[in-house]
Design a protein around this motif. Structure first.
Motif, short mmCIF file in Angstrom:
data_model
loop_
_atom_site.label_atom_id
_atom_site.label_comp_id
_atom_site.label_asym_id
_atom_site.label_seq_id
_atom_site.Cartn_x
_atom_site.Cartn_y
_atom_site.Cartn_z
N ASN A 162 70.93 14.54 -4.38
CA ASN A 162 70.28 14.20 -3.11
C ASN A 162 69.72 15.43 -2.40
O ASN A 162 69.03 15.29 -1.38
N ILE A 163 70.02 16.62 -2.91
CA ILE A 163 69.41 17.84 -2.37
C ILE A 163 67.89 17.78 -2.54
O ILE A 163 67.14 18.29 -1.72
N ILE A 164 67.46 17.11 -3.63
CA ILE A 164 66.02 16.93 -3.86
C ILE A 164 65.56 15.72 -3.05
O ILE A 164 65.96 14.59 -3.35
N PRO A 165 64.77 15.89 -2.01
CA PRO A 165 64.38 14.76 -1.16
C PRO A 165 63.60 13.70 -1.94
O PRO A 165 62.76 14.03 -2.77
N TYR A 166 63.91 12.43 -1.68
CA TYR A 166 63.18 11.27 -2.17
C TYR A 166 63.29 11.07 -3.69
O TYR A 166 63.56 9.97 -4.14
N ILE A 167 63.06 12.12 -4.49
CA ILE A 167 63.14 11.98 -5.95
C ILE A 167 64.59 12.05 -6.42
O ILE A 167 64.98 11.34 -7.35
N GLY A 168 65.38 12.90 -5.78
CA GLY A 168 66.77 13.07 -6.16
C GLY A 168 67.57 11.77 -6.21
O GLY A 168 68.26 11.50 -7.20
N ASP A 227 71.09 6.00 3.85
CA ASP A 227 70.90 7.44 3.97
C ASP A 227 69.50 7.77 4.49
O ASP A 227 69.34 8.60 5.39
N ASN A 228 68.48 7.11 3.93
CA ASN A 228 67.10 7.42 4.30
C ASN A 228 66.75 6.99 5.72
O ASN A 228 65.90 7.60 6.38
N ASN A 229 67.39 5.92 6.20
CA ASN A 229 67.02 5.37 7.50
C ASN A 229 68.00 5.68 8.63
O ASN A 229 67.67 5.48 9.79
N VAL A 230 69.18 6.15 8.30
CA VAL A 230 70.18 6.41 9.33
C VAL A 230 70.65 7.86 9.30
O VAL A 230 70.30 8.66 10.18
N SER A 231 71.43 8.21 8.28
CA SER A 231 72.09 9.52 8.29
C SER A 231 71.11 10.68 8.13
O SER A 231 71.18 11.66 8.89
N GLN A 232 70.19 10.59 7.17
CA GLN A 232 69.30 11.72 6.90
C GLN A 232 68.38 12.06 8.07
O GLN A 232 68.33 13.22 8.49
#
Length: 363
Positions: free
Chosen positions: A247-253, A296-301
Motif C-alpha cells: 500500500n506504500i505504492i498509491p492506487y496500484i499497490g 482506506d481510499n475514502n476514509v483513512s488515507q
C-alpha cells in the motif's frame, strides 16, 4: 550595437552552459545509486529523529550511543522482516509439494501423445524438423549460469546497499549539529534564514507524513489480517503484512496486494476441492480486500495524509496521478514528500505570489 564578436561570445557561452549542464546530468546519472542511498538515509533519519531525541533528552544518551541504539533497532526490524518471509516461503513450498505429480505427469503425457498424433495425421516428420532446424545450437546454455550470477550479484548489491545506507544514516544522526553549523557557513547570508526555515519545516511535515503513512499501513494491515482470519488462511499474519507494505505504492499497490492475496490463497488451499474450497475462499478474500481498500481510499488515507502534510485530498490525488504518469511507480511513491518540500520552499521564497499563497495557506 551588436557586433559579430558579441554574437559569437553569446553562442560560445550558450554552448558552454549546455555542455556544463550535460556533464552535470551525466555525473548525476552515474552516481544515481549513491543519491538513492542518501535519499533512503534521509528518510530513515526522519523516522529515527523522534526516537533519537527521546533517548537524548529523557534517557540522557550521548549522540553516539543514541545513534547506535537507533541503528540497532533498524537492524532488528530488518531481521524481523526477513524472518517473517521465511515461514511463508516454506509454507507455500510445502503446499506446492502436495500437488499430485503422477496425475500431472499423465496429463503431460496425454498432451504429448495428442501433439504427436496430430503431426502424424498431417504427415509431418517432427524428428526431421528438429534435426534440420539445428535447435540445440541455438539454445544458450549459458543462460542458467548467467541467471545464477545475476542472483548472486543482486544479493551482493543489496548487502552493499544496506551497509552503505546504515553507514550514512549513522553519521547523519550522530553529527546533525555539525552539519547544521557547516551549512550555516556555506549558505549565502541573504538566504540563510529562509533556507534553514525551509529545512526545518520540511523535516517537520515529512516526519508527520511518515507517521501518517505508518498509521495508514497499520490500519490496512489489521483489516487485511481480520479478513484473512475470517476465512481461515493459515498464513494470515504474513500475507496481511506483505499486502499492507504494498500500500506504500498509491492506487496500484492495493491492486497488486489483492492479486497477491488471491494467488497465495489458491496455493494455500491446493489440497482442497477447487469448486467448493479453493475458488470460494479466494473470491471471499478478494471481496474482503476490495472492501478494505474502499475504506482506506475514502476514509483513512485522505484524512491521514491531508492532515499530515496540510494538503487537500484532491490535491494529493492529482499530484500522485501526474507523478505516476510521468515517472511511473517510483514517482507515485515519492510524489507527496517531494510536492510538500516544494510547497515549503515556494512559500519561504515566494510568499507574495498568488498561486503559492493559495497552495500553501495551510502550511
Amino acid at each position: 550595437m551588436i557586433t559579430s564578436r558579441t554574437i559569437s561570445r553569446g553562442i560560445l557561452k550558450a554552448v558552454g552552459s549546455l555542455v556544463l549542464l550535460s556533464l552535470v546530468l551525466f555525473f548525476i546519472y552515474k552516481i544515481q545509486t549513491v543519491i538513492l542511498y542518501i535519499a533512503i538515509s534521509l528518510v530513515l533519519c526522519l523516522i529515527a529523529n523522534p526516537f533519537a531525541r527521546f533517548l537524548k533528552k529523557k534517557l540522557k544518551f550521548s549522540d553516539l550511543i543514541a545513534s547506535i541504539t537507533v541503528l540497532l533497532v533498524f537492524v532488528l526490524i530488518l531481521i524481523g522482516f526477513v524472518l517473517l518471509f521465511v515461514p511463508l516461503i516454506i509454507s507455500q513450498a510445502y503446499n506446492l509439494s502436495l500437488l499430485d505429480t503422477n496425475t500431472l505427469q499423465n496429463q503431460v503425457g496425454i498432451i504429448e501423445s495428442n501433439i504427436e498424433t496430430y503431426f502424424n495425421l498431417h504427415q509431418i516428420d517432427v524428428e526431421k524438423m528438429v534435426k534440420e532446424s539445428n535447435l540445440s545450437s541455438k539454445i544458450d546454455f549459458n543462460y542458467f549460469t548467467d541467471f545464477l550470477n545475476t542472483v548472486i550479484n543482486t544479493i551482493t548489491s543489496f548487502g552493499v546497499g544496506m551497509a552503505s545506507v546504515f553507514f550514512i544514516t549513522f553519521f547523519l544522526l550522530k553529527d546533525q549539529r555539525l552539519f547544521k553549523e557547516k551549512a550555516k557557513m556555506i549558505l549565502p547570508d541573504q538566504n540563510e534564514e529562509k533556507i534553514l526555515n525551509s529545512i526545518e519545516k520540511i523535516n517537520e511535515l515529512l516526519a508527520r507524513y511518515l507517521t501518517g503513512l505508518l498509521i495508514q499501513l497499520l490500519v490496512v494491515f489489521i483489516l487485511y489480517f481480520i479478513v484473512l482470519l475470517i476465512f481461515g488462511n493459515e498464513n494470515a499474519l504474513i500475507i496481511a503484512f506483505l499486502c499492507a507494505l504494498l500500500n506504500i505504492i498509491p492506487y496500484i499497490g492495493p491492486i497488486i496486494a489483492t492479486v497477491l492475496a488471491a494467488i497465495l490463497t489458491l496455493i494455500s488451499n491446493i489440497g482442497g476441492h477447487f469448486g467448493s474450497e479453493m475458488l470460494p475462499n479466494t473470491i471471499y478474500i478478494v471481496i474482503g480486500f476490495l472492501i478494505v481498500q474502499v475504506i482506506d481510499n475514502n476514509v483513512s488515507q485522505p484524512i491521514i495524509f491531508s492532515k499530515s502534510v496540510n494538503s487537500h485530498p484532491l490535491e494529493i490525488f492529482l499530484v500522485t496521478l501526474i507523478s505516476g504518469i510521468t515517472f511511473g511507480i517510483f514517482g507515485m511513491v515519492v510524489a507527496i514528500p517531494i510536492y510538500t518540500s516544494l510547497k515549503v520552499i515556494a512559500k519561504e521564497f515566494f510568499p507574495n505570489n498568488k498561486i503559492v499563497a493559495v497552495l500553501t495557506e495551510n502550511i
